[in-house]
Design a protein around this motif. Structure first.
Motif, PDB file in Angstrom:
ATOM      1  N   VAL A   1      23.245 -48.113  42.151  1.00  0.00           N
ATOM      2  CA  VAL A   1      23.964 -47.287  43.119  1.00  0.00           C
ATOM      3  C   VAL A   1      23.152 -46.012  43.310  1.00  0.00           C
ATOM      4  O   VAL A   1      23.004 -45.217  42.379  1.00  0.00           O
ATOM      5  N   HIS A   2      22.629 -45.845  44.506  1.00  0.00           N
ATOM      6  CA  HIS A   2      21.828 -44.660  44.825  1.00  0.00           C
ATOM      7  C   HIS A   2      22.754 -43.630  45.441  1.00  0.00           C
ATOM      8  O   HIS A   2      23.244 -43.795  46.565  1.00  0.00           O
ATOM      9  N   VAL A   3      23.014 -42.557  44.712  1.00  0.00           N
ATOM     10  CA  VAL A   3      23.907 -41.502  45.174  1.00  0.00           C
ATOM     11  C   VAL A   3      23.094 -40.478  45.959  1.00  0.00           C
ATOM     12  O   VAL A   3      22.119 -39.916  45.437  1.00  0.00           O
ATOM     13  N   VAL A   4      23.503 -40.245  47.213  1.00  0.00           N
ATOM     14  CA  VAL A   4      22.788 -39.319  48.099  1.00  0.00           C
ATOM     15  C   VAL A   4      23.758 -38.255  48.585  1.00  0.00           C
ATOM     16  O   VAL A   4      24.857 -38.567  49.061  1.00  0.00           O
ATOM     17  N   ASP A   5      23.360 -37.000  48.486  1.00  0.00           N
ATOM     18  CA  ASP A   5      24.153 -35.878  48.986  1.00  0.00           C
ATOM     19  C   ASP A   5      23.928 -35.746  50.489  1.00  0.00           C
ATOM     20  O   ASP A   5      22.800 -35.527  50.945  1.00  0.00           O
ATOM     21  N   VAL A   6      25.022 -35.904  51.286  1.00  0.00           N
ATOM     22  CA  VAL A   6      24.891 -35.842  52.749  1.00  0.00           C
ATOM     23  C   VAL A   6      25.478 -34.555  53.325  1.00  0.00           C
ATOM     24  O   VAL A   6      25.639 -34.443  54.542  1.00  0.00           O
ATOM     25  N   SER A   7      25.795 -33.576  52.488  1.00  0.00           N
ATOM     26  CA  SER A   7      26.343 -32.320  53.000  1.00  0.00           C
ATOM     27  C   SER A   7      25.269 -31.549  53.754  1.00  0.00           C
ATOM     28  O   SER A   7      24.065 -31.771  53.573  1.00  0.00           O
ATOM     29  N   ASP A   8      25.716 -30.621  54.607  1.00  0.00           N
ATOM     30  CA  ASP A   8      24.781 -29.871  55.452  1.00  0.00           C
ATOM     31  C   ASP A   8      23.793 -29.040  54.649  1.00  0.00           C
ATOM     32  O   ASP A   8      22.647 -28.829  55.069  1.00  0.00           O
ATOM     33  N   ASP A   9      24.228 -28.540  53.487  1.00  0.00           N
ATOM     34  CA  ASP A   9      23.364 -27.668  52.690  1.00  0.00           C
ATOM     35  C   ASP A   9      22.376 -28.432  51.824  1.00  0.00           C
ATOM     36  O   ASP A   9      21.534 -27.822  51.156  1.00  0.00           O
ATOM     37  N   ALA A  10      22.478 -29.745  51.824  1.00  0.00           N
ATOM     38  CA  ALA A  10      21.620 -30.545  50.944  1.00  0.00           C
ATOM     39  C   ALA A  10      20.301 -30.887  51.635  1.00  0.00           C
ATOM     40  O   ALA A  10      20.112 -30.677  52.835  1.00  0.00           O
ATOM     41  N   ARG A  11      19.421 -31.433  50.850  1.00  0.00           N
ATOM     42  CA  ARG A  11      18.139 -31.911  51.361  1.00  0.00           C
ATOM     43  C   ARG A  11      18.372 -33.047  52.350  1.00  0.00           C
ATOM     44  O   ARG A  11      19.368 -33.757  52.288  1.00  0.00           O
ATOM     45  N   ASP A  12      17.436 -33.227  53.284  1.00  0.00           N
ATOM     46  CA  ASP A  12      17.559 -34.319  54.242  1.00  0.00           C
ATOM     47  C   ASP A  12      17.781 -35.633  53.497  1.00  0.00           C
ATOM     48  O   ASP A  12      16.986 -35.982  52.614  1.00  0.00           O
TER      49      ASP A  12
END
Length: 362
Positions: A241-252
């Protein structure tokens, strides 16, 4: 403290020496030789046990020696065999000869054991050498030396699912949400310094074990950050499970995805061939075009994406049920599933709270 590597020196017991003795009793003329044999030296075994979680015992006790065999005595009394020595290690421990690089064992089953060094054989007493032409032998054998080895112990956690991602992507928060694991959660990166395990149970549908791996950064496979020290713990997982931060302040998110994929590829190219799910985390925060861009990329590559919020729990139930369904189809999975309820998880619109938290196994 979590210890996943240790180097120990093991030495089996020496065999006892044989005895030179002659029977001397009143009214027993020509008694003849009666020297007993020496006992064999004790063996050393390494045994996998569910009662252990790390290699801490072996980290701080690095020398192990089994008992020597007792020497033979007169009246054909044989020496006692040396007691065997048991070294208990966690499940998932690999044992390698540190000098030759030979893999001796990979212990993945409870109570699985392997003989790592064999004790020396006891010497024969002079009673063994008596013949018709040599009735008074005055010779006996010394005991053989026990084997000695330097062992490299490496722990690779046994888990069904591995959580990977950049630091501060929300892996620990997700593990705490779906299990009773007590991973540290904070707003700064590298809050997770060691792997954590959590057991997830879905009502009567079954259970599986999830491993939270410390965050990866560029160059991790070459030793940057926490390096490749903990990447070995996802080698046994059936699904990632690859967890990716999609919030505006996060990295692309696409950049974050490529960074982690590159490190997995550098460590073990086979990891990217493993079934994988993208968990788009932090959808409770403003996420603008990040989620849409990541979703389009996953559709193009045929990778399943599940938007979630580890903080509020939104989407987590859907993710857990999808993972359970995937594990059911993976060859050799130990997941116990009853009925067909998880087969149609895509059509579920509501997310009842059916995930039971189990105590972490670490």
């Amino acid at each position: 403290m979590f210890v996943d590597e240790a180097r120990i020196r093991v030495r089996a017991g020496d065999g006892g020496r044989g005895c030179v003795s002659f029977r001397r009793e009143a009214h027993v003329p020509r008694g003849g030789p009666d020297g007993g044999d020496g006992g064999d030296g004790g063996n050393i075994y390494v045994v996998a046990s569910r009662s252990y979680r790390t290699l801490g015992d072996q980290k701080y006790r690095q020398h192990y020696r089994a008992e020597h065999g007792a020497h033979g005595r007169g009246k054909t009394m044989h020496g006692r065999r040396g007691a065997e020595l048991i070294i208990s290690v966690p499940l998932g421990t690999t044992i390698m000869d540190a000098d030759t690089g030979e893999l001796l064992a990979d212990l993945i089953d409870d109570e699985q054991r392997v003989l790592v060094v064999r004790g020396g054989r006891g010497g024969r007493g002079n009673a063994r050498f008596a013949t018709a032409t040599r009735q008074t032998p005055r010779i006996a054998q010394p005991g053989q030396k026990g084997q000695e080895r330097l062992l490299q112990l490496t722990l690779k956690l046994l888990a069904d699912i591995g959580l990977v991602g950049l630091p501060n992507a929300g892996k620990s928060a997700l593990l705490c949400r779906i299990s009773a694991a007590q991973s540290k959660v904070a707003e700064y990166p590298f809050t997770t310094l060691t792997p954590h395990l959590g057991t997830v149970e879905i009502d009567s549908l079954g259970s599986f074990v999830v491993a939270d791996i410390p965050g990866l950064i560029e160059g991790a496979a070459a030793g940057a950050g926490l390096g490749i020290r903990f990447l070995r713990h996802i080698e046994r997982t059936r699904l990632l499970v690859h967890v990716v931060d999609v919030s505006d302040d996060a990295r692309d998110p696409l950049d974050a995805l490529f960074v982690v994929e590159g490190e997995l590829q550098a460590f073990d190219p086979g990891l990217l061939d493993r079934p994988r799910v993208i968990a788009a985390n932090k959808i409770d925060l403003p996420h603008g075009p990040h989620l849409a861009a990541l979703s389009a990329h996953c559709i193009e590559r045929g990778i399943r994406l599940v938007p979630i919020s580890a903080v509020t729990g939104e989407g987590v139930e859907r993710l857990i049920r999808y993972l359970a369904a995937q594990l059911k189809t993976v060859h050799g999975s130990q997941l116990t599933v009853h009925g067909s309820e998880i087969a149609d998880t895509k059509s579920q619109s509501s997310e009842p709270s059916t995930v039971n938290r189990q105590r972490s196994t670490l």
